[in-house]
Design a protein around this motif. Sequence first.
Motif, mmCIF file in Angstrom:
data_model
loop_
_atom_site.group_PDB
_atom_site.id
_atom_site.type_symbol
_atom_site.label_atom_id
_atom_site.label_comp_id
_atom_site.label_asym_id
_atom_site.label_seq_id
_atom_site.Cartn_x
_atom_site.Cartn_y
_atom_site.Cartn_z
ATOM 1 N N TYR A 261 -13.589 -11.700 -8.039
ATOM 2 C CA TYR A 261 -13.953 -10.379 -8.550
ATOM 3 C C TYR A 261 -14.526 -10.532 -9.951
ATOM 4 O O TYR A 261 -13.924 -11.183 -10.798
ATOM 5 C CB TYR A 261 -12.735 -9.448 -8.563
ATOM 6 C CG TYR A 261 -12.098 -9.342 -7.206
ATOM 7 C CD1 TYR A 261 -12.650 -8.536 -6.222
ATOM 8 C CD2 TYR A 261 -10.970 -10.091 -6.896
ATOM 9 C CE1 TYR A 261 -12.086 -8.460 -4.964
ATOM 10 C CE2 TYR A 261 -10.396 -10.022 -5.637
ATOM 11 C CZ TYR A 261 -10.964 -9.206 -4.679
ATOM 12 O OH TYR A 261 -10.415 -9.146 -3.433
ATOM 13 N N MET A 262 -15.685 -9.923 -10.180
ATOM 14 C CA MET A 262 -16.398 -10.083 -11.446
ATOM 15 C C MET A 262 -15.818 -9.128 -12.487
ATOM 16 O O MET A 262 -16.443 -8.147 -12.887
ATOM 17 C CB MET A 262 -17.889 -9.841 -11.231
ATOM 18 C CG MET A 262 -18.529 -10.851 -10.303
ATOM 19 S SD MET A 262 -20.286 -10.566 -10.038
ATOM 20 C CE MET A 262 -20.235 -9.075 -9.038
ATOM 21 N N LEU A 263 -14.602 -9.427 -12.915
ATOM 22 C CA LEU A 263 -13.915 -8.545 -13.852
ATOM 23 C C LEU A 263 -14.608 -8.489 -15.212
ATOM 24 O O LEU A 263 -14.769 -7.396 -15.773
ATOM 25 C CB LEU A 263 -12.458 -8.993 -13.996
ATOM 26 C CG LEU A 263 -11.501 -8.008 -14.656
ATOM 27 C CD1 LEU A 263 -11.521 -6.673 -13.942
ATOM 28 C CD2 LEU A 263 -10.087 -8.578 -14.668
ATOM 29 N N PRO A 264 -15.045 -9.615 -15.804
ATOM 30 C CA PRO A 264 -15.768 -9.512 -17.081
ATOM 31 C C PRO A 264 -17.046 -8.686 -16.969
ATOM 32 O O PRO A 264 -17.395 -7.945 -17.896
ATOM 33 C CB PRO A 264 -16.071 -10.977 -17.429
ATOM 34 C CG PRO A 264 -15.031 -11.763 -16.716
ATOM 35 C CD PRO A 264 -14.797 -11.023 -15.437
ATOM 36 N N LEU A 265 -17.749 -8.795 -15.840
ATOM 37 C CA LEU A 265 -18.962 -8.005 -15.658
ATOM 38 C C LEU A 265 -18.634 -6.518 -15.574
ATOM 39 O O LEU A 265 -19.330 -5.682 -16.163
ATOM 40 C CB LEU A 265 -19.694 -8.461 -14.399
ATOM 41 C CG LEU A 265 -20.963 -7.682 -14.046
ATOM 42 C CD1 LEU A 265 -22.002 -7.823 -15.149
ATOM 43 C CD2 LEU A 265 -21.530 -8.150 -12.707
ATOM 44 N N ALA A 266 -17.577 -6.175 -14.843
ATOM 45 C CA ALA A 266 -17.186 -4.769 -14.738
ATOM 46 C C ALA A 266 -16.826 -4.199 -16.102
ATOM 47 O O ALA A 266 -17.169 -3.056 -16.429
ATOM 48 C CB ALA A 266 -16.007 -4.631 -13.775
ATOM 49 N N SER A 267 -16.148 -5.002 -16.923
ATOM 50 C CA SER A 267 -15.784 -4.550 -18.264
ATOM 51 C C SER A 267 -17.019 -4.364 -19.139
ATOM 52 O O SER A 267 -17.086 -3.424 -19.946
ATOM 53 C CB SER A 267 -14.832 -5.563 -18.901
ATOM 54 O OG SER A 267 -14.521 -5.217 -20.223
ATOM 55 N N ALA A 268 -18.014 -5.244 -18.981
ATOM 56 C CA ALA A 268 -19.230 -5.139 -19.791
ATOM 57 C C ALA A 268 -20.084 -3.945 -19.366
ATOM 58 O O ALA A 268 -20.627 -3.221 -20.209
ATOM 59 C CB ALA A 268 -20.031 -6.431 -19.687
ATOM 60 N N VAL A 269 -20.207 -3.715 -18.061
ATOM 61 C CA VAL A 269 -21.047 -2.613 -17.574
ATOM 62 C C VAL A 269 -20.484 -1.270 -18.004
ATOM 63 O O VAL A 269 -21.237 -0.316 -18.263
ATOM 64 C CB VAL A 269 -21.181 -2.703 -16.040
ATOM 65 C CG1 VAL A 269 -21.873 -1.468 -15.479
ATOM 66 C CG2 VAL A 269 -21.967 -3.950 -15.657
ATOM 67 N N LEU A 270 -19.166 -1.167 -18.105
ATOM 68 C CA LEU A 270 -18.550 0.099 -18.522
ATOM 69 C C LEU A 270 -19.022 0.536 -19.902
ATOM 70 O O LEU A 270 -19.067 1.738 -20.206
ATOM 71 C CB LEU A 270 -17.026 -0.047 -18.503
ATOM 72 C CG LEU A 270 -16.203 1.164 -18.962
ATOM 73 C CD1 LEU A 270 -16.469 2.370 -18.064
ATOM 74 C CD2 LEU A 270 -14.718 0.825 -18.982
#
Length: 397
Positions: A261-270
């Motif tokens: 799961y691309m957790l760092p990407l999800a945090s950045a997109v937010l």
Amino acid sequence: MRNGPPRSAWRARAKTRIAYLEAQLEHESASPCPGERMTLIEGARGHLEKARTAADEEFGWRRPWSGSAAREGVWSNVRSAEVMLLQLASDEEAAGRASEVMALVKKHLDIDDPRRVRLGRRIRYIISGGMTPSDRDLMTRALDASYNALDDELARVRSLSNILWTATFLVLLGVVGLALYGWFSPSSLSLCFTPQNGPEAADRITVVCPTAEHHNLPAGTDASRLAQPRDILTVEIVGLAGAALTVIASLRRIRGTNTPYMLPLASAVLKFPTGALTAFLGLLLIRGAFVPGLSDLDSRAQVLGWAAVFGAAQYLVTRLVDDRAQETLSEVGRPTEAMTDPERAAVKESPAVGEAGPPGSPDGSQDGAGPHEPAGTAEGDGESGTDGAPAHRRSGA
């Protein structure tokens, strides 16, 4: 079955592992197979077939949402097959895997987990070649528990990732809704300012909006009526640009992860829709005189500049999300220092009834050595003191 090269690196790695386990399974199948052993072989073969099918599955337009689920399904079946292969392995092969199993147990099980404690006591004895049927069962259960703990850790990552993507979608809906509302009713959410002119132009005013400036207007002109449909959209775009700077700055803290799961990407997109939202809200607070020390802005450049500042200021909130995401990722493969409950303490403090320790370790201690007590201090231990008499006789017992 899909032919051709794998579509991604993890699929190539998974297929390599599946092929290796299939070769091991064929090796185990070559030996005599009683009923119980054949059941394990068929079970392991079924898990490997499911893993290969999941690795080859085509999702089409659903691929962005289904890729992580496929990856988790592949590795879940692979891990189940590995547990069954451990049950099928010979004593020598199982002893060779004992260190590998112990490493996984230490990585994923709590420090006071009974299975980890018992395996820690028996590990040297197992490696030395004295494995018993109960040792094999203990290794199998400990390995299965470690994989289940890994699944739980990945489930927490998946849950947080889903929360972040959902929050991003909801914030984006709010940003788009504000832009549409401002487009069709610009005067309702006006971001226009009326800076004060000098005494020589007391009867004239200037109106500054995000997309235009109006000079020498009659005093008493309603600034809200001069708002343009694209004002809010412009502010949100500038706020998004300010948020992009914080995303770039936060890249130095982001580390890669092998979780599906691309957790760092999800945090950045937010950060992007949040920056657009904070830019709008910040200018709205300035217009309402809620920010101490800030009066009406004097130029369009100032309006857009403050929009960029407020867009970047979203980092004050989203950095907490970044910290939580990094903490969740760091917990994968790091056992929790769980509090010891009485039942676990009983297992930890004394070996199970009938459980022998490794050679030279009659007490079954974890490090393979018994308690180091000075000679002559243990009552009834039969050791001689300096005078040659047993300790219990010297004490008058």
